[in-house]
Design a protein around this motif. Structure first.
Motif, PDB file in Angstrom:
ATOM      1  N   ALA A 182       0.840  -1.202   0.000  1.00 30.31           N
ATOM      2  CA  ALA A 182       0.000   0.000   0.000  1.00 30.31           C
ATOM      3  C   ALA A 182       0.872   1.247   0.000  1.00 30.31           C
ATOM      4  N   PRO A 183       0.555   2.235  -0.825  1.00 35.29           N
ATOM      5  CA  PRO A 183       1.347   3.473  -0.833  1.00 35.29           C
ATOM      6  C   PRO A 183       1.229   4.203   0.498  1.00 35.29           C
ATOM      7  N   SER A 184       2.319   4.793   0.942  1.00 37.50           N
ATOM      8  CA  SER A 184       2.350   5.454   2.244  1.00 37.50           C
ATOM      9  C   SER A 184       2.381   6.980   2.120  1.00 37.50           C
ATOM     10  N   ARG A 185       2.032   7.515   0.943  1.00 41.15           N
ATOM     11  CA  ARG A 185       2.066   8.969   0.759  1.00 41.15           C
ATOM     12  C   ARG A 185       1.046   9.639   1.684  1.00 41.15           C
ATOM     13  N   GLU A 186       1.324  10.887   2.013  1.00 46.89           N
ATOM     14  CA  GLU A 186       0.438  11.636   2.892  1.00 46.89           C
ATOM     15  C   GLU A 186      -0.878  11.956   2.186  1.00 46.89           C
ATOM     16  N   LEU A 187      -1.913  12.093   2.985  1.00 50.23           N
ATOM     17  CA  LEU A 187      -3.242  12.359   2.450  1.00 50.23           C
ATOM     18  C   LEU A 187      -3.437  13.866   2.286  1.00 50.23           C
ATOM     19  N   ASP A 188      -3.818  14.278   1.076  1.00 48.60           N
ATOM     20  CA  ASP A 188      -4.112  15.679   0.800  1.00 48.60           C
ATOM     21  C   ASP A 188      -5.623  15.820   0.695  1.00 48.60           C
ATOM     22  N   LEU A 189      -6.253  16.230   1.791  1.00 50.85           N
ATOM     23  CA  LEU A 189      -7.713  16.317   1.820  1.00 50.85           C
ATOM     24  C   LEU A 189      -8.244  17.366   0.856  1.00 50.85           C
ATOM     25  N   ALA A 190      -7.486  18.408   0.625  1.00 51.43           N
ATOM     26  CA  ALA A 190      -7.969  19.479  -0.239  1.00 51.43           C
ATOM     27  C   ALA A 190      -8.170  19.009  -1.675  1.00 51.43           C
ATOM     28  N   THR A 191      -7.380  18.019  -2.092  1.00 48.36           N
ATOM     29  CA  THR A 191      -7.475  17.528  -3.476  1.00 48.36           C
ATOM     30  C   THR A 191      -8.076  16.133  -3.572  1.00 48.36           C
ATOM     31  N   LEU A 192      -8.429  15.551  -2.438  1.00 45.82           N
ATOM     32  CA  LEU A 192      -8.963  14.190  -2.435  1.00 45.82           C
ATOM     33  C   LEU A 192     -10.311  14.137  -3.146  1.00 45.82           C
ATOM     34  N   GLU A 193     -10.437  13.226  -4.086  1.00 43.38           N
ATOM     35  CA  GLU A 193     -11.707  12.986  -4.774  1.00 43.38           C
ATOM     36  C   GLU A 193     -12.032  11.500  -4.650  1.00 43.38           C
ATOM     37  N   ARG A 194     -13.090  11.208  -3.900  1.00 44.52           N
ATOM     38  CA  ARG A 194     -13.440   9.808  -3.641  1.00 44.52           C
ATOM     39  C   ARG A 194     -14.892   9.741  -3.178  1.00 44.52           C
ATOM     40  N   THR A 195     -15.541   8.648  -3.494  1.00 43.94           N
ATOM     41  CA  THR A 195     -16.908   8.419  -3.048  1.00 43.94           C
ATOM     42  C   THR A 195     -16.917   7.268  -2.054  1.00 43.94           C
ATOM     43  N   PHE A 196     -17.469   7.508  -0.879  1.00 41.26           N
ATOM     44  CA  PHE A 196     -17.583   6.484   0.156  1.00 41.26           C
ATOM     45  C   PHE A 196     -19.043   6.060   0.281  1.00 41.26           C
ATOM     46  N   THR A 197     -19.243   4.761   0.427  1.00 40.77           N
ATOM     47  CA  THR A 197     -20.585   4.223   0.622  1.00 40.77           C
ATOM     48  C   THR A 197     -20.748   3.810   2.076  1.00 40.77           C
ATOM     49  N   LEU A 198     -21.797   4.345   2.729  1.00 38.38           N
ATOM     50  CA  LEU A 198     -22.034   4.083   4.147  1.00 38.38           C
ATOM     51  C   LEU A 198     -23.404   3.444   4.307  1.00 38.38           C
ATOM     52  N   ARG A 199     -23.428   2.316   4.979  1.00 36.89           N
ATOM     53  CA  ARG A 199     -24.690   1.643   5.279  1.00 36.89           C
ATOM     54  C   ARG A 199     -24.914   1.743   6.787  1.00 36.89           C
ATOM     55  N   TRP A 200     -25.731   2.714   7.158  1.00 31.94           N
ATOM     56  CA  TRP A 200     -25.992   2.997   8.566  1.00 31.94           C
ATOM     57  C   TRP A 200     -27.466   2.770   8.871  1.00 31.94           C
ATOM     58  N   HIS A 201     -27.734   2.459  10.131  1.00 30.91           N
ATOM     59  CA  HIS A 201     -29.120   2.404  10.589  1.00 30.91           C
ATOM     60  C   HIS A 201     -29.778   3.742  10.295  1.00 30.91           C
ATOM     61  N   ASP A 202     -31.043   3.709   9.870  1.00 32.15           N
ATOM     62  CA  ASP A 202     -31.701   4.932   9.409  1.00 32.15           C
ATOM     63  C   ASP A 202     -31.707   6.040  10.465  1.00 32.15           C
ATOM     64  N   SER A 203     -31.876   5.672  11.731  1.00 31.42           N
ATOM     65  CA  SER A 203     -31.901   6.701  12.775  1.00 31.42           C
ATOM     66  C   SER A 203     -30.520   7.312  12.972  1.00 31.42           C
ATOM     67  N   LEU A 204     -29.455   6.524  12.763  1.00 32.35           N
ATOM     68  CA  LEU A 204     -28.108   7.056  12.891  1.00 32.35           C
ATOM     69  C   LEU A 204     -27.795   8.004  11.738  1.00 32.35           C
ATOM     70  N   VAL A 205     -28.333   7.711  10.561  1.00 31.82           N
ATOM     71  CA  VAL A 205     -28.169   8.639   9.438  1.00 31.82           C
ATOM     72  C   VAL A 205     -28.810   9.977   9.781  1.00 31.82           C
ATOM     73  N   ALA A 206     -30.025   9.920  10.322  1.00 30.90           N
ATOM     74  CA  ALA A 206     -30.735  11.156  10.652  1.00 30.90           C
ATOM     75  C   ALA A 206     -30.019  11.949  11.740  1.00 30.90           C
ATOM     76  N   LEU A 207     -29.465  11.238  12.731  1.00 31.29           N
ATOM     77  CA  LEU A 207     -28.847  11.917  13.863  1.00 31.29           C
ATOM     78  C   LEU A 207     -27.417  12.367  13.584  1.00 31.29           C
ATOM     79  N   SER A 208     -26.620  11.485  12.965  1.00 27.04           N
ATOM     80  CA  SER A 208     -25.194  11.754  12.809  1.00 27.04           C
ATOM     81  C   SER A 208     -24.782  12.114  11.391  1.00 27.04           C
ATOM     82  N   GLY A 209     -25.628  11.768  10.415  1.00 25.35           N
ATOM     83  CA  GLY A 209     -25.287  12.041   9.024  1.00 25.35           C
ATOM     84  C   GLY A 209     -25.008  13.510   8.737  1.00 25.35           C
TER      85      GLY A 209
END
Length: 317
Positions: free
Chosen positions: A82-109
């Motif tokens: 795995a590459p160990s380069r530092e993470l540049d959040l300003a230029t990061l382009e990525r899609t994350f998929t989250l499967r959360w309980h519906d109430s947790l989505v409403a509260l924490s999403g």
């Protein structure tokens, strides 16, 4: 003999999925390609690995014996490569998929999305609904993070408890139980209930606790989400029993009342889960940290229940 490390990933997928089709889907290859990989593994190891028994495939004793070792070896290889380069959040382009309980989505999403947008505007979040059955999307890489009350048992799934919340009762405002000075287990059992279950289960740990007291309750319906169950309670004398953290919006609703549960039950945990392949993924690690903070904030119990009844006295079963 020259070894192909791709075979290690194929073997891991085959042992986890128990089928060529499942392993192919997990590694995003075709079924014929996975069949060829299985053939090469068989020739390399001198073992069949998976044998057909009726309509299913069964791992051989050798396959069962090396399953954990294969997991660990693959994890080590992924960590090395795995590459160990530092993470540049300003230029990061990525899609994350989250499967959360519906109430947790409403509260924490909302809090999570706000933090993500502020730190990494190129990142997108896909919140997807929970399934009514256990599904392997975490292992296949189709879901990045899960959050619910289930502690996964698969050896390649990481999980940590990020919070816990006590169970409470929600009823309509003006429900007869809101006029009781102290709610008893008998009164609770005598009421009619709506159970929240994405699988449609009519019984759960509450029924076990009542059974220890020699009591039973009548569940007249199930609802797949707490939001739907709240609507049942709003227009009837039915009551629902849910984690306190998921009822905070209901507590502010003038049409609903939140009451303490008159049973001795441990608080409901909130687990955050992901596949071990992401342990060294810097972007995933960053997202886990934000999710952990958002979930822990919503799951932290308040100083006292928000109902209008005084808590019942402690009783011995």
């Amino acid at each position: 003999m020259q070894l192909d490390l791709n075979l290690l990933a194929a073997l891991d997928a085959l042992l986890e999925e128990g089928s060529v089709a499942g392993a192919a889907a997990r590694l995003h290859v075709t079924a014929p390609a996975m069949s060829r990989s299985l053939g090469r593994i068989r020739r390399t190891t001198g073992d069949q690995i998976l044998v057909r028994t009726g309509r299913t495939m069964t791992p051989t004793p050798y396959a069962i014996a090396v399953r954990e070792q294969v997991h660990e070896l693959l994890h080590q290889v992924q960590g090395v490569l795995a590459p160990s380069r530092e993470l540049d959040l300003a230029t990061l382009e990525r899609t994350f998929t989250l499967r959360w309980h519906d109430s947790l989505v409403a509260l924490s999403g909302p809090a999570l999305l706000t933090a993500v947008r502020r730190q990494a505007p190129g990142v997108r979040l896909r919140f997807v609904a929970e399934s009514s059955t256990d599904t392997p999307e975490l292992r296949r890489g189709e879901v990045d993070l899960e959050a619910n009350a289930n502690n996964p048992s698969a050896p390649d799934i990481r999980a940590e408890t990020v919070g816990e919340t006590p169970l409470v009762i929600v009823v309509r405002q003006g429900h007869p139980l809101t006029r009781a000075r102290t709610l008893t287990a008998q009164q609770y059992a005598d009421a009619e209930h709506v159970s929240v279950s994405r699988r449609g289960n009519l019984s759960n740990a509450l029924d076990d606790a009542l059974a220890h007291l020699g009591l039973t309750r009548r569940v007249v319906a199930t609802a797949p989400t707490e939001a739907a169950a709240l609507e049942f309670a709003r227009g009837s004398d039915l009551l629902i029993s849910v984690p306190e953290a998921t009822t905070r919006s209901a507590a502010a609703d003038p049409g609903l009342a939140v009451l303490p549960l008159p049973l001795e039950l441990p608080p409901a945990p909130v687990y955050l889960s992901w596949h071990q392949r992401y342990d060294t993924d810097h972007a995933h690690t960053w997202l886990r940290g934000l999710a952990r903070t958002a979930l822990a904030t919503c799951a932290a119990p308040p100083s006292a229940p928000s109902g209008r009844l005084t808590p019942p006295p402690t009783r011995s079963p």
